[in-house]
Design a protein around this motif. Structure first.
Motif, PDB file in Angstrom:
ATOM      1  N   SER A 133     -75.056 -22.864   4.650  1.00  0.00           N
ATOM      2  CA  SER A 133     -74.201 -23.415   5.699  1.00  0.00           C
ATOM      3  C   SER A 133     -74.999 -23.440   6.996  1.00  0.00           C
ATOM      4  O   SER A 133     -76.041 -22.772   7.109  1.00  0.00           O
ATOM      5  CB  SER A 133     -72.931 -22.579   5.877  1.00  0.00           C
ATOM      6  N   LEU A 134     -74.522 -24.204   7.965  1.00  0.00           N
ATOM      7  CA  LEU A 134     -75.278 -24.380   9.202  1.00  0.00           C
ATOM      8  C   LEU A 134     -75.154 -23.213  10.157  1.00  0.00           C
ATOM      9  O   LEU A 134     -75.916 -23.117  11.114  1.00  0.00           O
ATOM     10  CB  LEU A 134     -74.839 -25.674   9.900  1.00  0.00           C
ATOM     11  N   SER A 135     -74.203 -22.317   9.943  1.00  0.00           N
ATOM     12  CA  SER A 135     -74.020 -21.163  10.818  1.00  0.00           C
ATOM     13  C   SER A 135     -73.184 -20.116  10.100  1.00  0.00           C
ATOM     14  O   SER A 135     -72.270 -20.463   9.334  1.00  0.00           O
ATOM     15  CB  SER A 135     -73.335 -21.578  12.126  1.00  0.00           C
ATOM     16  N   PRO A 136     -73.451 -18.833  10.340  1.00  0.00           N
ATOM     17  CA  PRO A 136     -72.586 -17.808   9.754  1.00  0.00           C
ATOM     18  C   PRO A 136     -71.223 -17.748  10.436  1.00  0.00           C
ATOM     19  O   PRO A 136     -70.307 -17.093   9.930  1.00  0.00           O
ATOM     20  CB  PRO A 136     -73.384 -16.512   9.982  1.00  0.00           C
ATOM     21  N   TYR A 137     -71.102 -18.432  11.571  1.00  0.00           N
ATOM     22  CA  TYR A 137     -69.825 -18.529  12.284  1.00  0.00           C
ATOM     23  C   TYR A 137     -69.373 -19.989  12.263  1.00  0.00           C
ATOM     24  O   TYR A 137     -69.945 -20.823  11.554  1.00  0.00           O
ATOM     25  CB  TYR A 137     -69.984 -18.021  13.719  1.00  0.00           C
ATOM     26  N   THR A 138     -68.375 -20.308  13.030  1.00  0.00           N
ATOM     27  CA  THR A 138     -67.913 -21.696  13.104  1.00  0.00           C
ATOM     28  C   THR A 138     -68.961 -22.534  13.821  1.00  0.00           C
ATOM     29  O   THR A 138     -69.313 -22.258  14.976  1.00  0.00           O
ATOM     30  CB  THR A 138     -66.574 -21.776  13.861  1.00  0.00           C
TER      31      THR A 138
END
Length: 609
Positions: A133-138
């Motif tokens: 995914s592009l980030s571990p957060y939003t």
């Protein structure tokens, strides 16, 4: 072109400036006399040359002065006529590459201090490798993602991945070293092709390699460094000897990649477009190539927009761009771009601005001389755009990005990074131009080539040995002259952060709820024992999953606060709407359990009561 004079041609002038009309008259008389004699004797003239005999014309006529042939210009940016590199150029190029490897590689993992943004980009590269995914957060589209996707592509095949060079940021910094060396080659060749001079390319590469502000920012894991690599590659492709479909497509594609690495690459686009126009102007394929280039550039951008569209995150809900009421149900690419365009910071020229507090402190020479050289390049280029196209391109490249920095939006200190090679490019070209124009008289012509090397070499030595420049030596806070920080082996700034992590691993349980800065994120999430509840103050105050579910916006739910050097100031700046009040309250209700100070850098750890 005929070598014989015609009646309509003006009188010729010989090499010493004398009129040769009289000589031609005498030659004509002798020739006529010889012809009459031959006719009276009824003998045919012998035109064969022998050692003892020759024709009368050969003996008595002088060859008329020849007009010099028109020679094709040795240099033209527009037509792709570039002088060959030559042996001296190859030596200068190799020396530049080795210098860049030394200045940026030495002390790489110790200086400077790990930066918050370095941690953010390595955090997102970790998410690409570990979670796809592009980030571990939003992911809120604050930056285009290709930069950390590139970092992930570099890290994935390494034997120990993020810990190959010790930790995640060190591994990213080694890539920055490789990026810099490739950028040196591209900048050297770009300068040589814009100026036609190896000297200009050498001066440019020297400043790009040894400038303290360049060493400081180009060592760090920044999207700006990756963006500049793609921009230089795009410019290099447009400066090939022949404008081919391959070079045009490659140049456009590299520009598109730069744009989705970091969006401020758009401020270089006008210069690229004008260069392409001048290169293809008048060619049979000009219409096709001028269409192919923007198509290639738009391809990566289209993929980025398509990604947002497929996730239903291109437009905000209800097409509402109200900056006072951000969209609550989902993030939006276009809303984030609109928000970034409307951010306002103030002027850089105030006494508290970055120009005074960060940039000029690190390198006055490059910034001041670079701006002066930019103005001169613009002046030279606009006076004669055909002959001085290289100066015009160099000047507009620097001017376009300088406009971005001074326009009044939010600017961080490392945003100056893409301006550094452009200012160095302008200084190199102006240095070569001044030295070419200063020694045109006959007296100095013999020493011309030696002087063109000696003068910039002398200036380089002054920059390197002068403490005022800070290039190799500087004056410390105690008034002593010592090796500059970037080469000072006794300075180990990142060692302070290693000590901070070591204390956490020894004294803090892995299940603790921690507020920290992003520079430590990779260490706590990718090295055992993992700290899954360690989050940056930014994400703890803005990401709903962290803020509302883990901490529930209560300071009592915080166990430890790990303070980076400027984290307290960042928290106050980010708290304009009160989002970090509960974190600041936790800090007020805590006890300091560890600290370390070196110069003006201070790291701390607090245990919340």
């Amino acid at each position: 072109m005929s070598d014989n004079p015609t009646p309509s041609r003006p009188a010729a002038v010989d090499a010493e400036g004398r009129n040769t009309a009289d000589k031609h008259t005498e030659a004509d008389k002798h020739t006529a006399a010889d012809q009459h004699t031959a006719a009276d004797k009824n003998t045919a003239p012998d035109n064969r040359a022998t050692p003892d005999n020759g024709t009368a014309a050969d003996k008595n006529t002088e060859a008329p002065a020849r007009r010099p042939r028109r020679r094709r210009p040795r240099f033209s940016v527009e037509r792709g006529w570039f002088p060959p590199l030559g042996n001296k150029g190859r030596i200068a190029l190799v020396a530049s590459l080795l210098t860049g490897l030394l200045t940026h590689g030495y002390h790489l993992f110790r200086y400077p201090l790990y930066l918050t943004d370095e941690g953010i980009y390595m955090q997102r590269a970790w998410s690409v490798v570990r979670e796809t995914s592009l980030s571990p957060y939003t992911y809120d589209y604050d930056h285009a993602p290709l930069g950390w996707i590139t970092l992930a592509g570099w890290i994935f095949p390494l034997p120990k991945q993020f810990e190959t060079f010790g930790n995640a940021i060190n591994t990213g910094r080694f890539l920055m070293l490789l990026v810099h060396v490739v950028a040196v080659y591209l900048l050297f060749e770009i300068t040589r092709r814009l100026s036609g001079s190896v000297l200009a390319a050498t001066v440019t590469s020297f400043l790009f390699n040894v400038s303290p502000i360049a060493v400081y920012f180009q060592r760090q894991v920044l999207l700006d460094n990756l963006m500049m690599l793609w921009l230089l590659l795009s410019l290099f492709m447009l400066l090939r000897r022949e404008v081919t479909i391959r070079s045009v497509f490659g140049g456009g594609l590299a520009l598109g990649i730069a744009l989705i690495t970091k969006e401020n690459a758009i401020f270089f686009v006008p210069s690229f477009m004008y260069l392409l126009y001048r290169r293809v102007k008048g060619s049979a394929s000009s219409r096709f190539t001028s269409t192919l280039w923007p198509f290639a550039a738009a391809t990566p951008i289209g993929a980025y927009v398509t990604y947002a569209l497929l996730k239903n995150e291109l437009l905000p809900s209800g097409f509402d761009f109200d900056l006072n009421n951000p969209p609550a149900d989902h993030v939006s690419l276009l809303y984030t771009l609109w928000w970034q365009l409307n951010r306002n910071q103030g002027t850089l020229f105030s006494h508290t601005g970055l120009l005074q507090t960060s940039w000029l402190v690190r390198d006055k020479f490059l910034l001041i001389a670079g701006v002066c050289a930019m103005v001169m390049c613009l002046w030279i280029g606009t006076r004669d755009r055909r002959r001085n196209l290289g100066f015009l391109i160099a000047g507009t490249l620097a001017f376009g990005y300088a406009f971005y920095l001074v326009r009044g939006s939010v600017v961080l200190d490392f945003y100056v990074t893409p301006l550094i090679p452009m200012l160095a490019l302008n200084i190199g070209m102006i240095t070569d131009r001044l030295l070419k124009g200063s020694f045109a008289n006959r007296f100095m012509r013999g020493a011309h080539s030696l002087t063109r090397v000696a003068v910039p070499s002398f200036v380089a030595v002054l920059l390197l040995v002068s403490p005022a420049s800070g290039y190799l030596v500087h004056t410390n806070t105690e008034g002593r002259t010592q090796i500059a920080d970037q080469y000072q082996s006794k300075i180990n700034l990142t060692g302070m952060q290693h000590a901070q992590i070591a204390w956490v691993r020894k004294h803090v349980p892995p299940n603790s709820r921690i507020i920290m800065d992003d520079d430590l994120w990779g260490e706590l999430h990718d090295v055992r024992p993992f700290y899954p509840y360690a989050h940056s103050h930014w994400n703890a105050s803005s990401d709903p999953d962290v803020r509302d579910k883990l901490f529930k916006k209560k300071w009592q739910n915080v166990d430890y606060i790990i303070m980076s050097n400027k984290m307290r100031k960042s928290m106050m700046t980010n708290n304009s709407d009160g989002r970090e009040n509960w974190i600041l309250q936790a800090l007020r209700n805590s006890t300091r359990v560890w600290s370390e100070t070196q110069g003006n850098i201070k790291l701390e750890i607090y245990r919340v009561q």
